[in-house]
Design an enzyme around this catalytic site. Structure first.
Site, PDB file in Angstrom:
ATOM      1  N   LYS A  87      -9.514   0.897  -5.623  1.00 42.07           N
ATOM      2  CA  LYS A  87     -10.305   0.053  -4.478  1.00 42.07           C
ATOM      3  C   LYS A  87     -10.946   1.089  -3.887  1.00 42.07           C
ATOM      4  O   LYS A  87     -11.127   2.096  -4.131  1.00 42.07           O
ATOM      5  CB  LYS A  87      -8.978  -0.396  -3.482  1.00 42.07           C
ATOM      6  N   HIS A  88     -11.971   0.678  -3.324  1.00 45.21           N
ATOM      7  CA  HIS A  88     -12.462  -0.613  -2.858  1.00 45.21           C
ATOM      8  C   HIS A  88     -13.750  -0.799  -3.326  1.00 45.21           C
ATOM      9  O   HIS A  88     -14.830  -0.385  -2.906  1.00 45.21           O
ATOM     10  CB  HIS A  88     -12.640  -0.604  -1.277  1.00 45.21           C
ATOM     11  N   HIS A 116     -11.657  -2.725   8.772  1.00 42.23           N
ATOM     12  CA  HIS A 116     -10.678  -3.446   9.537  1.00 42.23           C
ATOM     13  C   HIS A 116     -11.358  -3.882  10.813  1.00 42.23           C
ATOM     14  O   HIS A 116     -10.897  -5.235  11.055  1.00 42.23           O
ATOM     15  CB  HIS A 116      -9.600  -2.562   9.891  1.00 42.23           C
ATOM     16  N   ARG A 142      -7.853   9.610   2.123  1.00 40.91           N
ATOM     17  CA  ARG A 142      -7.257   8.889   1.244  1.00 40.91           C
ATOM     18  C   ARG A 142      -8.036   8.861  -0.062  1.00 40.91           C
ATOM     19  O   ARG A 142      -7.611   8.397  -1.154  1.00 40.91           O
ATOM     20  CB  ARG A 142      -7.499   7.411   1.815  1.00 40.91           C
ATOM     21  N   ASP A 155      -9.448  -7.584  -0.507  1.00 43.21           N
ATOM     22  CA  ASP A 155      -8.886  -6.785   0.568  1.00 43.21           C
ATOM     23  C   ASP A 155      -8.436  -7.740   1.514  1.00 43.21           C
ATOM     24  O   ASP A 155      -8.662  -9.041   1.657  1.00 43.21           O
ATOM     25  CB  ASP A 155      -9.776  -5.701   1.303  1.00 43.21           C
ATOM     26  N   ARG A 166       4.454   3.075   4.603  1.00 41.09           N
ATOM     27  CA  ARG A 166       4.780   1.751   5.206  1.00 41.09           C
ATOM     28  C   ARG A 166       6.199   1.931   5.639  1.00 41.09           C
ATOM     29  O   ARG A 166       6.628   1.161   6.479  1.00 41.09           O
ATOM     30  CB  ARG A 166       4.551   0.635   4.034  1.00 41.09           C
ATOM     31  N   ASP A 224       0.935  -1.083  -0.026  1.00 36.26           N
ATOM     32  CA  ASP A 224       0.055   0.032  -0.033  1.00 36.26           C
ATOM     33  C   ASP A 224       0.888   1.320  -0.040  1.00 36.26           C
ATOM     34  O   ASP A 224       1.489   1.429   0.958  1.00 36.26           O
ATOM     35  CB  ASP A 224      -1.020  -0.101   1.286  1.00 36.26           C
TER      36      ASP A 224
END
Length: 536
Positions: free
Chosen positions: A188-189, A201, A158, A275, A96, A88
């Site tokens: 996405k998504h 999540h 985002r 995902d 990250r 990502d």
């Protein structure tokens, strides 16, 4: 390849950059034993999104980038077929990995005028260039989600915004930038995570729209991507009862959504990736190991991202899937591995010397974005007023959640020197003394560095600070520059009473310096908010 080896190609388990040696060796064994198709890299186990609730401490490591490169080489050497390495990197490797280039959030890019769409393309191109330097082939970005719910806990900053046409055009420009330097991209998504108020999540969001409503809005950027031959589409953990005979089945596990809507009705022929299958909206549905992986594959996913039950999942799929279905997904994965250059004759996985990023180009790009995205919301403050000798005697600067010597204030110092105050998190002594300190000042320049990009707990803006801001806005002549998520504006009381209000979005040095120029040159910002935010 044997049938089992082909099935192994569907699995993209998580790889953690800051794992210990025993964890690294365990993943090496998984790769070699089960012929894994690819990996999805994360910073560390503690930083994985589903660990938010456990409050695990994330230990930063300035050597993460070098560790990432070394791990990619190690893992590639274990693979019988080259691994497709994904990550990502929505706003760059920095999402990250420490000490790597960071680019503005999508909500910042969404504030650019359409005439500056080339800057979005350049962001995609630069991110792709950075990924290529460390051995990554596949960016699980950008979002095609239309952010039409201000209470969305996980999309927000985002997304490129709430306008479906702009989201579609900017997402495609970003994707083109990736592709032009040989990096695969991903929308996405699907079928759209924007109009939700649950973090997938941790729970299962439910979309209540009809298919017609989805087609008119949420699905529009995905349809544009399909028309442009996008490499892959990620399925979100979202329930859409209108597409599932009224049932609250996650789209990730729904044949009607993937095979029916995405493949048949919308004509998508590229790679479908789930995902992360460790996300709590789906990970706790089945007690038998491997069944979740099978259900996700049966629904139509080619790639099983963050799969945790690999051996069992392979056996489930081998037992239940037809050879034709297995070959269809295997052929698609092979196609995109070839597109990513994994089978080129000069494709060797060697560890290079220390990575050198093009920091100068990154900085110039971020500067251009700052120049064209900064947004003036209220403009009753004139530079001449602030520089008036009488006014200057009663003028002060306040930095909230940022250092007293921030670049924004430092860049103003030559023309706008003044007493300066700063508040950092939980500085109660500052708040108690504040009213007395500011009694002699009529005009204030407030730099608000919003602590968090996500809306949880009012973006971590403390109640005492919000109350203080409200009093200042109601009793002083305040000019406010906000460095952060524009949705944070709606939690600040009496903000509409500001004499000046400017949305700067990022706290990058380039944005702070351009914000200072904006104030000193008395110009209007060129950007517009990409989302509707009412001011209190």
């Amino acid at each position: 390849m044997t049938l089992e080896q082909k099935i192994g190609q569907f699995f993209f388990p998580a790889a953690f950059i800051n794992d210990n040696e025993s964890e690294i060796q365990a993943l090496e064994q998984l790769i070699s034993e089960h012929h894994i198709g690819g990996l999805t890299f994360f910073h560390s186990r503690a930083s994985a999104a589903t660990n938010y609730e456990s409050k695990k401490q994330v230990i930063l490591n300035d050597e993460s980038c070098q560790s990432l490169k070394e791990l990619i080489v190690r893992y590639q050497k274990c693979a019988s077929t080259p691994l497709l390495i994904s990550i990502d990197a929505e706003w760059g490797l920095a999402m990250r990995v420490e000490k790597t280039p960071q680019y503005p959030y999508a909500i910042t890019l969404g504030s650019l005028p359409l005439s500056k769409i080339d800057l979005v393309y350049q962001v995609g191109k630069q991110i792709g260039t950075d990924l290529k330097k460390v051995g990554i082939h596949y960016n699980l970005a950008p979002l095609a989600d239309i952010n039409n719910n201000p209470d969305n806990p996980v999309i927000g900053y985002r997304s490129f915004g709430e306008d479906k046409e702009k989201v579609a055009q900017f997402a495609l420009a970003y994707l083109q930038g990736l592709n032009d330097v040989g990096i695969l991209g991903c929308l996405k998504h699907f079928p759209g995570h924007g109009n939700t108020n649950v973090d997938s999540h941790l729970g299962l969001p439910v979309l209540t729209e009809s298919l017609e409503e989805l087609m008119n809005n949420e699905l529009h950027p995905f349809a544009a991507g399909i028309a442009a031959d996008v490499d892959s589409i990620m399925i979100g953990h979202l329930a859409v009862p209108a597409l599932n005979d009224g049932e609250n089945t996650s789209a990730t596990l729904s044949q009607k959504v993937i095979e029916g809507l995405l493949r048949t009705q919308m004509g998508f022929e590229g790679l479908v990736i789930s995902d992360a299958l460790n996300m709590h909206s789906v990970s706790k549905l089945y007690s038998e190991k491997g069944q979740l992986e099978w259900e996700a594959f049966q629904a139509g996913n080619d790639v099983l991202c963050f799969a945790e039950n690999i051996a069992e999942g392979i056996q489930f799929i081998k037992t239940n899937a037809t050879p034709e279905r297995i070959d269809a997904s295997y052929d698609r994965i092979l196609k995109y591995k070839k597109k990513a250059g994994l089978f080129d004759t000069n494709s060797e996985f060697q560890l290079e010397s220390a990575t050198t990023f093009d920091w100068e180009t990154t900085s110039k790009l971020n500067t251009k974005i700052a120049q064209n995205s900064i947004t003036t919301l209220i403009n009753k403050t004139k530079k001449a007023e602030l520089l008036n000798p009488i006014e200057k005697k009663s003028f002060a600067k306040i930095s909230l959640y940022g250092p007293i010597n921030n670049l924004f204030f430092n860049s103003l110092e030559s023309e706008l020197s003044s007493p300066t105050f700063a508040y950092t998190l939980d500085d109660r002594s500052f708040l108690s003394q504040f009213e007395q300190e500011l009694q002699n000042f009529d005009s204030l320049l407030i730099a608000l560095f919003v602590p968090k990009a996500k809306p949880l707990n009012n973006f971590e803006l403390e109640d005492d600070v919000l109350h203080m801001l409200q009093k200042l806005l109601e009793t002083k002549k305040c000019t406010v520059y906000v460095f952060g998520n524009p949705y944070s504006l709606q939690v600040i009381p009496s903000l509409s009473q500001a004499k000046g209000l400017v949305m700067v979005y990022q706290d990058f040095k380039e944005f702070q310096e351009i914000a200072a120029q904006h104030l000193l040159t008395d110009t209007l910002g060129k950007g517009t908010l990409s989302v509707h935010v009412p001011l209190n």
